[in-house]
Scaffold this motif. Structure first.
Motif, PDB file in Angstrom:
ATOM      1  N   GLY A  84     -17.923 -67.375   1.920  1.00  0.00           N
ATOM      2  CA  GLY A  84     -17.811 -67.490   3.249  1.00  0.00           C
ATOM      3  C   GLY A  84     -16.281 -67.218   4.243  1.00  0.00           C
ATOM      4  N   LYS A  85     -15.531 -66.670   3.263  1.00  0.00           N
ATOM      5  CA  LYS A  85     -14.369 -66.207   3.900  1.00  0.00           C
ATOM      6  C   LYS A  85     -14.272 -64.700   4.263  1.00  0.00           C
ATOM      7  CE  LYS A  85     -11.167 -69.382   1.847  1.00  0.00           C
ATOM      8  NZ  LYS A  85     -10.008 -69.796   0.918  1.00  0.00           N
ATOM      9  N   LYS A  86     -13.619 -64.242   5.257  1.00  0.00           N
ATOM     10  CA  LYS A  86     -13.880 -62.861   5.687  1.00  0.00           C
ATOM     11  C   LYS A  86     -12.670 -62.014   4.646  1.00  0.00           C
ATOM     12  CE  LYS A  86     -15.074 -62.655  10.411  1.00  0.00           C
ATOM     13  NZ  LYS A  86     -14.685 -62.149  11.623  1.00  0.00           N
ATOM     14  N   LEU A  87     -13.427 -61.732   3.710  1.00  0.00           N
ATOM     15  CA  LEU A  87     -12.524 -60.628   2.782  1.00  0.00           C
ATOM     16  C   LEU A  87     -12.607 -59.527   3.367  1.00  0.00           C
ATOM     17  CD1 LEU A  87     -14.677 -62.110  -0.299  1.00  0.00           C
ATOM     18  CD2 LEU A  87     -12.265 -62.955   0.584  1.00  0.00           C
ATOM     19  N   PRO A  88     -11.145 -58.740   3.068  1.00  0.00           N
ATOM     20  CA  PRO A  88     -10.829 -57.505   3.624  1.00  0.00           C
ATOM     21  C   PRO A  88     -11.655 -56.467   2.807  1.00  0.00           C
ATOM     22  CG  PRO A  88      -8.786 -58.257   2.713  1.00  0.00           C
ATOM     23  CD  PRO A  88      -9.972 -59.374   2.550  1.00  0.00           C
ATOM     24  N   LEU A  89     -11.882 -55.060   3.268  1.00  0.00           N
ATOM     25  CA  LEU A  89     -12.389 -54.194   2.475  1.00  0.00           C
ATOM     26  C   LEU A  89     -11.815 -52.658   3.018  1.00  0.00           C
ATOM     27  CD1 LEU A  89     -14.715 -52.352   4.100  1.00  0.00           C
ATOM     28  CD2 LEU A  89     -15.891 -54.582   3.602  1.00  0.00           C
ATOM     29  N   THR A  90     -11.875 -52.006   2.151  1.00  0.00           N
ATOM     30  CA  THR A  90     -11.459 -50.615   2.423  1.00  0.00           C
ATOM     31  C   THR A  90     -12.435 -49.503   1.929  1.00  0.00           C
ATOM     32  OG1 THR A  90      -8.941 -51.089   2.532  1.00  0.00           O
ATOM     33  CG2 THR A  90      -9.479 -48.868   2.140  1.00  0.00           C
ATOM     34  N   VAL A  91     -13.146 -48.676   2.836  1.00  0.00           N
ATOM     35  CA  VAL A  91     -13.836 -47.586   2.375  1.00  0.00           C
ATOM     36  C   VAL A  91     -12.936 -46.303   1.738  1.00  0.00           C
ATOM     37  CG1 VAL A  91     -15.335 -45.755   3.315  1.00  0.00           C
ATOM     38  CG2 VAL A  91     -15.307 -48.159   4.335  1.00  0.00           C
ATOM     39  N   GLN A  92     -13.931 -45.959   0.572  1.00  0.00           N
ATOM     40  CA  GLN A  92     -13.284 -44.797   0.019  1.00  0.00           C
ATOM     41  C   GLN A  92     -13.917 -43.431  -0.039  1.00  0.00           C
ATOM     42  OE1 GLN A  92     -13.770 -47.917  -2.335  1.00  0.00           O
ATOM     43  NE2 GLN A  92     -11.467 -48.129  -1.758  1.00  0.00           N
ATOM     44  N   LEU A  93     -15.158 -43.640   0.484  1.00  0.00           N
ATOM     45  CA  LEU A  93     -16.006 -42.418   0.604  1.00  0.00           C
ATOM     46  C   LEU A  93     -17.125 -42.751   1.654  1.00  0.00           C
ATOM     47  CD1 LEU A  93     -16.666 -39.522  -0.194  1.00  0.00           C
ATOM     48  CD2 LEU A  93     -18.204 -40.774  -2.020  1.00  0.00           C
ATOM     49  N   THR A  94     -17.496 -41.943   2.482  1.00  0.00           N
ATOM     50  CA  THR A  94     -19.009 -42.063   3.449  1.00  0.00           C
ATOM     51  C   THR A  94     -19.303 -40.354   3.269  1.00  0.00           C
ATOM     52  OG1 THR A  94     -17.624 -41.256   5.502  1.00  0.00           O
ATOM     53  CG2 THR A  94     -17.680 -43.617   4.973  1.00  0.00           C
ATOM     54  N   HIS A  95     -20.435 -40.311   3.120  1.00  0.00           N
ATOM     55  CA  HIS A  95     -20.985 -39.082   2.757  1.00  0.00           C
ATOM     56  C   HIS A  95     -22.527 -39.391   2.996  1.00  0.00           C
ATOM     57  CE1 HIS A  95     -22.483 -35.223   0.551  1.00  0.00           C
ATOM     58  NE2 HIS A  95     -21.145 -34.869   0.885  1.00  0.00           N
ATOM     59  N   PRO A  96     -23.370 -38.199   3.767  1.00  0.00           N
ATOM     60  CA  PRO A  96     -24.708 -38.318   3.849  1.00  0.00           C
ATOM     61  C   PRO A  96     -25.462 -38.492   2.886  1.00  0.00           C
ATOM     62  CG  PRO A  96     -23.963 -36.323   4.998  1.00  0.00           C
ATOM     63  CD  PRO A  96     -22.647 -37.190   4.268  1.00  0.00           C
ATOM     64  N   ASP A  97     -24.933 -37.521   1.697  1.00  0.00           N
ATOM     65  CA  ASP A  97     -25.954 -37.608   0.407  1.00  0.00           C
ATOM     66  C   ASP A  97     -25.356 -38.692  -0.617  1.00  0.00           C
ATOM     67  OD1 ASP A  97     -27.316 -35.576   1.232  1.00  0.00           O
ATOM     68  OD2 ASP A  97     -25.838 -34.111   0.878  1.00  0.00           O
ATOM     69  N   LEU A  98     -24.133 -38.901  -0.804  1.00  0.00           N
ATOM     70  CA  LEU A  98     -23.528 -39.856  -1.742  1.00  0.00           C
ATOM     71  C   LEU A  98     -23.561 -41.201  -1.193  1.00  0.00           C
ATOM     72  CD1 LEU A  98     -20.782 -37.393  -2.802  1.00  0.00           C
ATOM     73  CD2 LEU A  98     -22.713 -37.877  -3.728  1.00  0.00           C
ATOM     74  N   GLY A  99     -23.481 -41.546   0.007  1.00  0.00           N
ATOM     75  CA  GLY A  99     -23.538 -42.994   0.756  1.00  0.00           C
ATOM     76  C   GLY A  99     -22.375 -43.346   1.055  1.00  0.00           C
ATOM     77  N   LEU A 100     -21.971 -44.820   0.419  1.00  0.00           N
ATOM     78  CA  LEU A 100     -20.974 -45.584   1.196  1.00  0.00           C
ATOM     79  C   LEU A 100     -20.202 -46.071  -0.179  1.00  0.00           C
ATOM     80  CD1 LEU A 100     -18.999 -46.623   3.324  1.00  0.00           C
ATOM     81  CD2 LEU A 100     -20.712 -48.461   3.497  1.00  0.00           C
ATOM     82  N   SER A 101     -19.112 -45.736  -0.526  1.00  0.00           N
ATOM     83  CA  SER A 101     -18.219 -46.517  -1.663  1.00  0.00           C
ATOM     84  C   SER A 101     -17.054 -47.276  -0.894  1.00  0.00           C
ATOM     85  CB  SER A 101     -17.837 -45.405  -2.325  1.00  0.00           C
ATOM     86  OG  SER A 101     -18.618 -44.763  -3.222  1.00  0.00           O
ATOM     87  N   PHE A 102     -16.852 -48.507  -1.293  1.00  0.00           N
ATOM     88  CA  PHE A 102     -15.673 -49.488  -0.681  1.00  0.00           C
ATOM     89  C   PHE A 102     -15.446 -50.394  -1.871  1.00  0.00           C
ATOM     90  CE2 PHE A 102     -19.703 -51.294   0.589  1.00  0.00           C
ATOM     91  CZ  PHE A 102     -19.652 -52.503   0.154  1.00  0.00           C
ATOM     92  N   THR A 103     -14.186 -51.102  -1.467  1.00  0.00           N
ATOM     93  CA  THR A 103     -13.774 -51.922  -2.388  1.00  0.00           C
ATOM     94  C   THR A 103     -13.287 -53.173  -1.557  1.00  0.00           C
ATOM     95  OG1 THR A 103     -12.551 -50.282  -4.094  1.00  0.00           O
ATOM     96  CG2 THR A 103     -11.695 -52.669  -4.060  1.00  0.00           C
ATOM     97  N   VAL A 104     -13.723 -54.509  -1.879  1.00  0.00           N
ATOM     98  CA  VAL A 104     -13.440 -55.585  -1.168  1.00  0.00           C
ATOM     99  C   VAL A 104     -12.194 -56.109  -2.041  1.00  0.00           C
ATOM    100  CG1 VAL A 104     -14.307 -57.976  -0.826  1.00  0.00           C
ATOM    101  CG2 VAL A 104     -15.979 -55.910  -0.561  1.00  0.00           C
ATOM    102  N   PHE A 105     -11.234 -56.382  -1.278  1.00  0.00           N
ATOM    103  CA  PHE A 105      -9.957 -56.834  -1.741  1.00  0.00           C
ATOM    104  C   PHE A 105      -9.757 -58.271  -1.746  1.00  0.00           C
ATOM    105  CE2 PHE A 105      -8.999 -52.364  -1.094  1.00  0.00           C
ATOM    106  CZ  PHE A 105      -8.582 -51.936  -2.305  1.00  0.00           C
ATOM    107  N   ALA A 106     -10.614 -58.906  -2.078  1.00  0.00           N
ATOM    108  CA  ALA A 106     -10.720 -60.454  -2.159  1.00  0.00           C
ATOM    109  C   ALA A 106      -9.541 -61.187  -2.924  1.00  0.00           C
ATOM    110  CB  ALA A 106     -12.040 -61.038  -2.942  1.00  0.00           C
ATOM    111  N   SER A 107      -8.803 -60.642  -3.768  1.00  0.00           N
ATOM    112  CA  SER A 107      -7.841 -61.457  -4.266  1.00  0.00           C
ATOM    113  C   SER A 107      -6.430 -61.369  -3.291  1.00  0.00           C
ATOM    114  CB  SER A 107      -7.190 -60.647  -5.460  1.00  0.00           C
ATOM    115  OG  SER A 107      -6.633 -59.078  -5.000  1.00  0.00           O
ATOM    116  N   THR A 108      -6.536 -60.445  -2.249  1.00  0.00           N
ATOM    117  CA  THR A 108      -5.549 -60.859  -1.217  1.00  0.00           C
ATOM    118  C   THR A 108      -5.693 -62.095  -0.464  1.00  0.00           C
ATOM    119  OG1 THR A 108      -6.900 -59.434   0.540  1.00  0.00           O
ATOM    120  CG2 THR A 108      -5.116 -58.175  -0.732  1.00  0.00           C
ATOM    121  N   VAL A 109      -6.882 -62.597  -0.294  1.00  0.00           N
ATOM    122  CA  VAL A 109      -7.305 -63.806   0.414  1.00  0.00           C
ATOM    123  C   VAL A 109      -6.921 -65.159  -0.761  1.00  0.00           C
ATOM    124  CG1 VAL A 109      -9.133 -65.174   1.191  1.00  0.00           C
ATOM    125  CG2 VAL A 109      -9.056 -62.892   1.867  1.00  0.00           C
TER     126      VAL A 109
END
Length: 152
Positions: A84-109
Motif C-alpha cells: 500500500g505504500k507509494k514505492l518510487p520507480l524509474t523507467v529505463q526504456l519505453t519503445h513501441p516494439d519493446l514495451g516498458l522497462s522500469f525498476t521499483v526502488f522499494a528499498s528506499t521506503v
C-alpha cells in the motif's frame, strides 16, 4: 613505460559502458543525451495503469515522464511493511516494439522491501494493454486506465 589505461581497466570500462549505449540507442537518445523520439519527449506510456498479478495482488502504476509510483497490495512476495505504500520507480526504456522497462526502488521506503525490475511488453497495437512475467508470482497484466496529456 607503463600504459596510461591498463587493459584490465579498459575492459571494465567497456563492459560498463556498452549496456548504457545499447539502451540509449534503443530509447532514441542522441549524442548529447537528449531523447529523440521524433516528436519531443516520449510520453507513450504516461498515465495511470492498473496491474493485476495472476497469482493474486494488484498495483497501480502511475507514470509521469521517466518516474512515478507503484503502490502494491495483496501480492504474497511483497512484505507486509511495503503493501500500500507509494514505492518510487524509474523507467529505463519505453519503445513501441519493446514495451516498458522500469525498476521499483522499494528499498528506499523500507530496507525490508525488495527492489524489483519489470519489463512489460505490448499486447495490442494501441499499447493500452501490456504483459510481463513477474518472477515468483507468474504473469502480470497492466491495463491503461487514464492517459495523461503531454505538457504543452
Amino acid at each position: 613505460m607503463k600504459p596510461i589505461f591498463p587493459l584490465r581497466k579498459s575492459l571494465l570500462v567497456l563492459a560498463l559502458c556498452l549496456p548504457v549505449a545499447a539502451v540509449q540507442a534503443l530509447a532514441g537518445v542522441d549524442d548529447e543525451g537528449e531523447i529523440s523520439s521524433g516528436a519531443g519527449e516520449d510520453v507513450r506510456y504516461n498515465g495511470v495503469w492498473n496491474v493485476r498479478f495472476e497469482h493474486g495482488g494488484t498495483a497501480v502504476h502511475d507514470l509521469r515522464d521517466w518516474g512515478g509510483s507503484w503502490p502494491e497490495e495483496g501480492r504474497s512476495k511483497m512484505p507486509a511493511v511495503c503493501q500500500g505504500k507509494k514505492l518510487p520507480l524509474t523507467v529505463q526504456l519505453t519503445h513501441p516494439d519493446l514495451g516498458l522497462s522500469f525498476t521499483v526502488f522499494a528499498s528506499t521506503v523500507d530496507p525490508k522491501c525488495p527492489n524489483i525490475s519489470y519489463r512489460f511488453n505490448p499486447v495490442d497495437a494501441t499499447a493500452k494493454t501490456l504483459k510481463a512475467t513477474a518472477r515468483g508470482n507468474g504473469p502480470a497484466t497492466m491495463k491503461l486506465v487514464r492517459r495523461q496529456k503531454p505538457p504543452k
